[in-house]
Scaffold this active site. Structure first.
Site, mmCIF file in Angstrom:
data_model
loop_
_atom_site.group_PDB
_atom_site.id
_atom_site.type_symbol
_atom_site.label_atom_id
_atom_site.label_comp_id
_atom_site.label_asym_id
_atom_site.label_seq_id
_atom_site.Cartn_x
_atom_site.Cartn_y
_atom_site.Cartn_z
ATOM 1 N N GLN A 58 9.263 -4.223 20.581
ATOM 2 C CA GLN A 58 7.678 -4.316 20.386
ATOM 3 C C GLN A 58 6.999 -4.140 21.910
ATOM 4 O O GLN A 58 5.954 -3.804 21.719
ATOM 5 C CB GLN A 58 7.674 -5.772 19.933
ATOM 6 N N HIS A 92 5.741 -10.029 13.366
ATOM 7 C CA HIS A 92 7.404 -9.735 13.164
ATOM 8 C C HIS A 92 7.979 -11.133 13.724
ATOM 9 O O HIS A 92 7.644 -11.549 14.406
ATOM 10 C CB HIS A 92 7.741 -8.662 13.896
ATOM 11 N N HIS A 123 -26.717 -19.031 -22.330
ATOM 12 C CA HIS A 123 -25.160 -18.833 -22.488
ATOM 13 C C HIS A 123 -24.765 -19.492 -23.843
ATOM 14 O O HIS A 123 -24.116 -18.959 -24.492
ATOM 15 C CB HIS A 123 -24.812 -19.727 -21.384
ATOM 16 N N ASP A 161 10.583 -1.421 10.737
ATOM 17 C CA ASP A 161 9.457 -0.517 11.147
ATOM 18 C C ASP A 161 9.834 0.904 10.444
ATOM 19 O O ASP A 161 8.645 1.427 10.348
ATOM 20 C CB ASP A 161 9.685 -0.275 12.777
ATOM 21 N N HIS A 215 5.458 -0.697 22.659
ATOM 22 C CA HIS A 215 4.423 -0.437 21.607
ATOM 23 C C HIS A 215 2.984 -0.105 22.568
ATOM 24 O O HIS A 215 2.673 0.959 22.407
ATOM 25 C CB HIS A 215 4.174 -1.149 20.650
#
Length: 428
Positions: A255, A323, A415, A356, A258
């Site tokens: 991670q 995650h 109504h 992923d 990234h």
């Protein structure tokens, strides 16, 4: 690495803060781009593509020739891998199809719920330092299964005005025909308003950097729905001495690579294990091609020791990770009591990278703590639930007086009249 031992609960908020730019610093440029594209359309898209991506394009629409050329450039091995992932993702998302819910709430009163596709959806695929063709699988596959009529895909081109061949190959395999070489804020704005070239959509999906995240939220001001505020990637691992330190380190680094604004956290009840993981990270990071990115992300990351599982779980639920890897001896305790997480990965042999790419679950997930109130992308993300009802003459006799009394109590005479007239007609 930042090692923290037994942090006081009053310090958790600061400790778990994401390394993100404040929206105030981004909203100005997002507002500018949206205003320009809303009035100038394609010419404004072209201007911001030149400004932000450094490229001028004759056409933003991907041509048939570009799709064909890309297919020839992707290796057979990668094609097979993409097909396997596609098969698994299709299987998992098709399993999410639900039947119509129908019930007679009382004699003569029938209510039911059916799901209908969102007709026009926009998919955003990040470019930047990694060609995320896997995200096309995660978004286009459920869009097709849901039956969305129009699927528009946008992704930023490189400095030569091209898209990665794997991105184009995957898009074609998923049946995407309207693919535009537009990225960032301008892509989100174009799908929000529609231009002569790029269709307007009803809902926008896809991850991206902080600019894309803010742009998606800005789009909601103009009646466009979004999947979630999905920003920089993040991972939290809870592990103890039963875990493999090398595996945990590899997950944290997966991670961290990234982007420099990614965040990874290890929570453990073992100080010894934390030190083992730190050593593994230092050993593994030197061999990564994206070492510099990973190192900057690791600088924003944490190795947190707490004394017991209950405290660890409370901290995890407060963080609400995108995650979440559970690699502990007492895994049932964590799985059953975790309330806030995007996607959960269990055991020594379940790397986050499986989700992923190819296990079948969706990797478009809520970040920045939004897992407390948002789900990750799934089939229902591309559907709307519509309710229906049919009342017979018997039904209105049975239910009518209840409606009249409630309408009168709220002071809504029209109504009440809508029911009274019907009841009176049945007495004739």
């Amino acid at each position: 690495m930042n090692k923290i031992y037994n942090p006081d609960k009053k310090d958790w908020s600061a400790l778990l803060k994401r390394p993100t730019t404040t929206f105030d610093a981004i909203e100005g440029i997002v507002s500018e781009v949206f205003n320009e594209i809303s009035t100038k359309g394609d010419s404004a898209v072209a201007y911001y593509t030149r400004k932000f991506d450094g490229i001028e394009l004759e056409s933003t629409l991907v041509s048939s020739l570009e799709f064909e050329e890309a297919e020839n450039l992707v290796t057979e091995e990668l094609k097979k891998a993409i097909q396997q992932a596609k098969k698994n993702i299709e299987a998992f998302h098709k399993a999410q199809i639900t039947e119509k819910v129908k019930v007679e709430t009382m004699p003569g009163v029938t209510c039911w719920q059916e799901k209908r596709p969102i007709q026009k959806v926009g998919l955003y695929i990040p470019g930047g330092t990694a060609p995320l063709f896997s995200t096309i699988l995660m978004l286009a596959i459920p869009a097709k299964i849901a039956g969305c009529n129009e699927v528009v895909l946008c992704s930023p081109p490189d400095k030569q005005g091209k898209l990665n061949p794997a991105v184009l190959y995957t898009a074609r395999q998923c049946g995407v025909e309207k693919f535009f070489k537009v990225g960032g804020i301008q892509a989100i704005a174009a799908m929000t308003f529609g231009t002569k070239s790029i269709p307007q959509v009803y809902k926008i999906f896809g991850p991206g950097n902080q600019y894309v995240t803010v742009a998606k939220q800005w789009a909601t001001r103009y009646g466009i729905a979004i999947d979630m505020p999905a920003g920089p990637s993040e991972l939290l691992v809870v592990a103890d001495d039963s875990a493999n330190a090398a595996f945990v380190a590899s997950d944290l680094l997966s991670q961290a690579e990234h982007g420099i604004d990614s965040q990874v956290i290890l929570v453990s009840i073992s100080k010894t294990f934390i030190l083992k993981v730190e050593e593994e990270i230092l050993n593994q990071i030197v061999n990564l091609p994206r070492k510099e990115i990973a190192q900057k992300a690791i600088a924003n990351s944490k190795l947190i020791y707490v004394e017991d599982d209950t405290t660890a779980l409370e901290l995890i639920n407060e963080y609400a990770p995108e995650h979440y890897i559970v690699c502990v001896e007492n895994e049932d305790f964590y799985i059953q009591n975790t309330m806030n997480a995007g996607s959960v990965f269990i055991g020594n042999y379940t790397p986050e990278s499986a989700g992923d790419y190819a296990s079948g679950t969706n990797h478009t997930l809520p970040t920045n703590g939004y897992a407390k109130q948002y789900s990750g992308v799934n089939l229902d993300s591309f559907l709307k639930s519509m309710t229906f009802q049919k009342i017979t003459s018997e039904g209105i006799k049975n239910l009518g007086n209840t409606i009249e009394l409630m309408a009168e109590a709220e002071g809504l005479q029209a109504h009440k009249n809508a029911v009274t007239l019907r009841l009176a007609s049945l007495k004739k």
